[in-house]
Write an enzyme that holds these catalytic residues in place. Structure first.
Site, PDB file in Angstrom:
ATOM      1  N   ASP A  36       0.650  -1.319  -0.061  1.00 34.69           N
ATOM      2  CA  ASP A  36       0.124   0.255  -0.091  1.00 34.69           C
ATOM      3  C   ASP A  36       0.844   1.362  -0.159  1.00 34.69           C
ATOM      4  OD1 ASP A  36      -2.100  -1.741   0.404  1.00 34.69           O
ATOM      5  OD2 ASP A  36      -1.920  -1.693   2.436  1.00 34.69           O
TER       6      ASP A  36
ATOM      7  N   GLY B 191       1.675   2.976  -2.559  1.00 35.75           N
ATOM      8  CA  GLY B 191       1.243   3.970  -3.435  1.00 35.75           C
ATOM      9  C   GLY B 191       2.044   3.495  -4.895  1.00 35.75           C
ATOM     10  N   LYS B 192       2.314   2.465  -5.196  1.00 39.92           N
ATOM     11  CA  LYS B 192       2.848   1.649  -6.219  1.00 39.92           C
ATOM     12  C   LYS B 192       2.251   1.881  -7.252  1.00 39.92           C
ATOM     13  CE  LYS B 192       3.230  -2.277  -4.368  1.00 39.92           C
ATOM     14  NZ  LYS B 192       2.475  -2.193  -3.031  1.00 39.92           N
TER      15      LYS B 192
ATOM     16  N   GLY C 166      -4.040  -4.384  -4.320  1.00 39.11           N
ATOM     17  CA  GLY C 166      -5.024  -3.538  -4.914  1.00 39.11           C
ATOM     18  C   GLY C 166      -4.303  -2.036  -5.259  1.00 39.11           C
ATOM     19  N   HIS C 167      -4.168  -1.714  -6.453  1.00 41.52           N
ATOM     20  CA  HIS C 167      -3.519  -0.363  -6.729  1.00 41.52           C
ATOM     21  C   HIS C 167      -4.617   0.487  -7.329  1.00 41.52           C
ATOM     22  CE1 HIS C 167       0.558  -2.628  -7.684  1.00 41.52           C
ATOM     23  NE2 HIS C 167       0.030  -2.928  -6.744  1.00 41.52           N
TER      24      HIS C 167
ATOM     25  N   THR D 122      -6.580 -11.756   2.951  1.00 40.64           N
ATOM     26  CA  THR D 122      -7.714 -11.106   2.325  1.00 40.64           C
ATOM     27  C   THR D 122      -8.703 -12.031   1.844  1.00 40.64           C
ATOM     28  OG1 THR D 122      -6.628 -11.273   0.006  1.00 40.64           O
ATOM     29  CG2 THR D 122      -6.151  -9.131   1.263  1.00 40.64           C
TER      30      THR D 122
ATOM     31  N   ARG E  39       1.909 -29.426  -6.927  1.00 43.45           N
ATOM     32  CA  ARG E  39       1.632 -29.873  -8.240  1.00 43.45           C
ATOM     33  C   ARG E  39       0.369 -30.501  -8.225  1.00 43.45           C
ATOM     34  NH1 ARG E  39       6.933 -32.650  -7.115  1.00 43.45           N
ATOM     35  NH2 ARG E  39       5.981 -32.055  -5.169  1.00 43.45           N
TER      36      ARG E  39
ATOM     37  N   GLN F 231       2.436  -5.987  -3.279  1.00 45.50           N
ATOM     38  CA  GLN F 231       3.102  -5.900  -1.850  1.00 45.50           C
ATOM     39  C   GLN F 231       4.250  -5.272  -1.753  1.00 45.50           C
ATOM     40  OE1 GLN F 231       1.530  -9.478  -2.937  1.00 45.50           O
ATOM     41  NE2 GLN F 231      -0.474  -8.817  -2.572  1.00 45.50           N
TER      42      GLN F 231
ATOM     43  N   THR G 188      -7.671  -1.059  -0.307  1.00 48.66           N
ATOM     44  CA  THR G 188      -8.640  -0.948  -1.524  1.00 48.66           C
ATOM     45  C   THR G 188      -9.459  -2.286  -1.763  1.00 48.66           C
ATOM     46  OG1 THR G 188      -6.435   0.065  -2.146  1.00 48.66           O
ATOM     47  CG2 THR G 188      -7.966  -0.416  -3.915  1.00 48.66           C
ATOM     48  N   THR G 189      -8.824  -3.377  -1.333  1.00 47.33           N
ATOM     49  CA  THR G 189      -9.119  -4.592  -1.706  1.00 47.33           C
ATOM     50  C   THR G 189     -10.385  -4.863  -0.652  1.00 47.33           C
ATOM     51  OG1 THR G 189      -7.445  -5.520  -2.705  1.00 47.33           O
ATOM     52  CG2 THR G 189      -8.822  -7.024  -1.908  1.00 47.33           C
TER      53      THR G 189
ATOM     54  N   ARG H 266     -10.402  -2.469   5.052  1.00 42.15           N
ATOM     55  CA  ARG H 266     -10.221  -2.550   6.502  1.00 42.15           C
ATOM     56  C   ARG H 266      -9.050  -1.328   6.735  1.00 42.15           C
ATOM     57  NH1 ARG H 266      -7.308  -8.333   7.031  1.00 42.15           N
ATOM     58  NH2 ARG H 266      -6.679  -7.696   4.840  1.00 42.15           N
TER      59      ARG H 266
ATOM     60  N   ARG I 166      -6.315   0.829   8.246  1.00 35.03           N
ATOM     61  CA  ARG I 166      -4.780   0.462   8.160  1.00 35.03           C
ATOM     62  C   ARG I 166      -4.108   0.689   9.553  1.00 35.03           C
ATOM     63  NH1 ARG I 166      -3.701   2.136   1.966  1.00 35.03           N
ATOM     64  NH2 ARG I 166      -4.663   0.179   0.953  1.00 35.03           N
TER      65      ARG I 166
ATOM     66  N   ASP J  27       2.156  14.850   1.444  1.00 29.34           N
ATOM     67  CA  ASP J  27       1.139  15.859   1.773  1.00 29.34           C
ATOM     68  C   ASP J  27       0.242  15.568   3.010  1.00 29.34           C
ATOM     69  OD1 ASP J  27       0.525  13.591  -0.107  1.00 29.34           O
ATOM     70  OD2 ASP J  27      -1.559  14.411   0.141  1.00 29.34           O
TER      71      ASP J  27
HETATM   72  P1  GDP Z   1      -0.494   0.417  -3.788  1.00 24.51           P
HETATM   73  O1  GDP Z   1      -1.021  -0.997  -3.408  1.00 24.51           O
HETATM   74  O2  GDP Z   1       0.968   0.269  -3.310  1.00 24.51           O
HETATM   75  O3  GDP Z   1      -0.459   0.860  -5.127  1.00 24.51           O
HETATM   76  O4  GDP Z   1      -1.050   1.572  -2.868  1.00 24.51           O
HETATM   77  P2  GDP Z   1      -2.635   1.728  -2.827  1.00 24.51           P
HETATM   78  O5  GDP Z   1      -3.078   1.927  -4.148  1.00 24.51           O
HETATM   79  O6  GDP Z   1      -3.449   0.577  -2.069  1.00 24.51           O
HETATM   80  O7  GDP Z   1      -2.566   2.984  -1.769  1.00 24.51           O
HETATM   81  C1  GDP Z   1      -2.298   4.140  -2.134  1.00 24.51           C
HETATM   82  C2  GDP Z   1      -3.344   5.178  -2.072  1.00 24.51           C
HETATM   83  O8  GDP Z   1      -2.883   6.315  -1.981  1.00 24.51           O
HETATM   84  C3  GDP Z   1      -4.219   5.280  -3.557  1.00 24.51           C
HETATM   85  O9  GDP Z   1      -5.552   5.668  -2.936  1.00 24.51           O
HETATM   86  C4  GDP Z   1      -3.631   6.505  -3.958  1.00 24.51           C
HETATM   87  O10 GDP Z   1      -4.348   7.115  -4.911  1.00 24.51           O
HETATM   88  C5  GDP Z   1      -2.943   7.197  -2.912  1.00 24.51           C
HETATM   89  N1  GDP Z   1      -1.735   8.072  -2.918  1.00 24.51           N
HETATM   90  C6  GDP Z   1      -0.867   7.605  -3.852  1.00 24.51           C
HETATM   91  N2  GDP Z   1       0.418   8.781  -3.588  1.00 24.51           N
HETATM   92  C7  GDP Z   1      -0.205   9.606  -2.854  1.00 24.51           C
HETATM   93  C8  GDP Z   1       0.252  10.927  -2.133  1.00 24.51           C
HETATM   94  O11 GDP Z   1       1.412  11.118  -2.512  1.00 24.51           O
HETATM   95  N3  GDP Z   1      -0.610  11.545  -1.402  1.00 24.51           N
HETATM   96  C9  GDP Z   1      -1.959  11.176  -1.209  1.00 24.51           C
HETATM   97  N4  GDP Z   1      -2.691  11.969  -0.358  1.00 24.51           N
HETATM   98  N5  GDP Z   1      -2.306   9.878  -1.594  1.00 24.51           N
HETATM   99  C10 GDP Z   1      -1.639   9.213  -2.320  1.00 24.51           C
END
Ligand code: GDP
Length: 406
Positions: free
Chosen positions: A15, A17-18, A42-43, A124, A138, A208, A283-284, A287, A289, A317
């Site tokens: 999670d 922010g990948k 979940g991205h 999950t 196998r 992950q 995201t998935t 829950r 965090r 931010d």
């Molecule tokens: P991932 O599994 O690593 O892709 O992470 P997630 O998508 O689960 O969580 C990242 C969340 O943070 C998403 O809702 C993104 O839109 C958000 N996000 C990513 N970068 C930033 C950031 O720099 N600032 C903020 N406020 N939100 C961010």
């Protein structure tokens, strides 16, 4: 001319922010490939004003990249179908014929395994662990098996194993799965090698994070796959020797879903504030965090073990407006301080007393295009401890809220 392939991986417990990092970086690539995990990942990607939720489809397809789903991914065709609905249909996607399928009964087995455990892993519940376990036994069914003779026999074998564990057998709708998958089935190894030989630029996208890796994470509170450089070769057949940049994504703080030791965890008002500001809900699964300060001991380990040479720092931010921001600079165990070479196995991590150092907080991230000086000092402390440069700073979910440090 060949260009080396690069990798984006999470440096924490997922999670990080990948999704955003890959979406931002992938404009420089022709091919984006996944090699581990399944729809437990979940991205979230905000691209040109629209929000997409991806589980196994590489987010780079939004930018016209070829998306490859490698052999190391485990696939639930029903959930893939949902994901595909978000796309226009013009995207180019190849799914490895060697990727294993998550059968409907695996979800029940997942629940059963979790119920048998004293310390819950907090999975999950999507059948990911059983899919990898059946593959190792196998007893697995691969995507390619759907299109070959002998499928019924394979399913009968698996049914016998599932029922011997007193789990209900749910027959998969293989004809529908074939329809969903047929347009995409291919050979990940071949596609990736051809792309490499043609000089196309390849980006690998891990699911992950390092601390959730099956072997190098905080076992047993980990996922069932290889989550960084170690998974590329195993999960796509791409020659690991040809990897160039290893881009590690880390938040400016830490989160963790599910159970397991979390030395830098914080509670109370500041934790609630960060959770709300950062929308730290899965995201998935939805829950909440668990939240904590950035743990530099863990980050240094993750950078080392993954070979990370560039950091993509996200969510600075979210900490805006705090008077002070914590950094865990070492662990104390039995009166001894460790900032390095710590054993990240679960048992050892539980005994740790985290040592916090405080940085001055920051207000707005940018002032007239320049990074806030307190944030810059925070980043320097992170770089010094992690042993890798911060190349990108993300200060919001959108792609334009990203600063590239050159
Ligand atoms: P991932 O599994 O690593 O892709 O992470 P997630 O998508 O689960 O969580 C990242 C969340 O943070 C998403 O809702 C993104 O839109 C958000 N996000 C990513 N970068 C930033 C950031 O720099 N600032 C903020 N406020 N939100 C961010």
């Amino acid at each position: 001319m060949h260009v080396s392939a690069d990798l984006v991986c999470g440096l924490q417990w997922g999670d990080e922010g990948k999704g955003k990092a890959v979406d931002y970086i992938s404009k420089n690539y022709d091919v984006v490939a996944r090699f581990n995990g399944g729809d437990n990942a979940g991205h979230t990607v905000v691209h040109q004003g629209s929000t997409y939720k991806f589980h196994v489809i590489p987010s780079g397809v939004l930018r016209g990249c070829l998306g490859v789903i490698g052999s190391g991914v485990v696939l639930n065709p029903s959930s893939l179908e949902e994901e595909l609905r978000q796309l226009s249909g013009d995207e180019k996607i190849v799914i490895s014929k060697r990727a294993h399928l998550i059968l409907p009964s695996y979800k029940l087995l997942d629940q059963k395994l979790e119920s048998l455990k004293g310390d819950k892993v907090g999975t999950t519940g999507r059948g990911i662990g059983p899919a990898y376990a059946f593959k190792a036994f196998r007893f697995g069914v691969r995507v390619g098996d759907l299109f070959q003779d002998g499928l019924e026999e394979k399913l009968s074998e698996i049914r016998r194993l599932v029922e011997s564990l007193n789990v209900e057998w749910i027959q998969p709708d293989v004809n529908h799965w074939k329809e969903v998958l047929a347009p995409y089935v291919g050979d990940d190894y071949k596609v990736l090698h051809e792309a490499y030989l043609e000089g196309r630029r390849i980006l690998f996208e891990a699911a992950q994070g390092v601390l959730l890796d099956l072997d190098f994470g905080t076992y047993p509170f980990v996922t069932s796959s290889y989550t960084f450089t170690n998974g590329v070769h195993a999960g796509s057949g791409f020659n690991a020797k040809e990897l160039g940049d290893i881009i590690g994504v880390s938040k400016a703080y830490t989160t963790r879903v599910g159970n397991g030791a979390f030395p830098s965890e914080i509670f109370g008002e500041t934790a609630d504030h960060i959770r709300e500001q950062g929308a730290e809900f899965g995201t998935t699964t939805g829950r909440p965090r668990r939240v904590g300060w950035l743990d530099l001991v863990a980050l240094r380990y993750a950078v080392r073990v993954s070979g990370c040479n560039k950091v993509f720092l996200t969510k600075v931010d979210v900490l805006s407006g705090l008077d002070k921001v914590g950094l865990i600079t070492s662990y104390e165990v039995d009166g001894q301080r460790y900032s390095d070479w710590f054993d990240f196995s679960q048992g050892a991590l539980e005994l740790v007393k985290p040592i916090v150092e405080w940085c001055n907080g920051w207000g707005s991230v940018l002032n007239e295009g320049k990074l806030n000086a307190n944030l810059l000092a925070f980043m320097e402390a992170v770089e010094g401890a992690a042993g890798a440069k911060i190349q990108w700073v993300s200060y919001g979910p959108s792609d334009h809220e990203t600063l590239c440090m050159l």
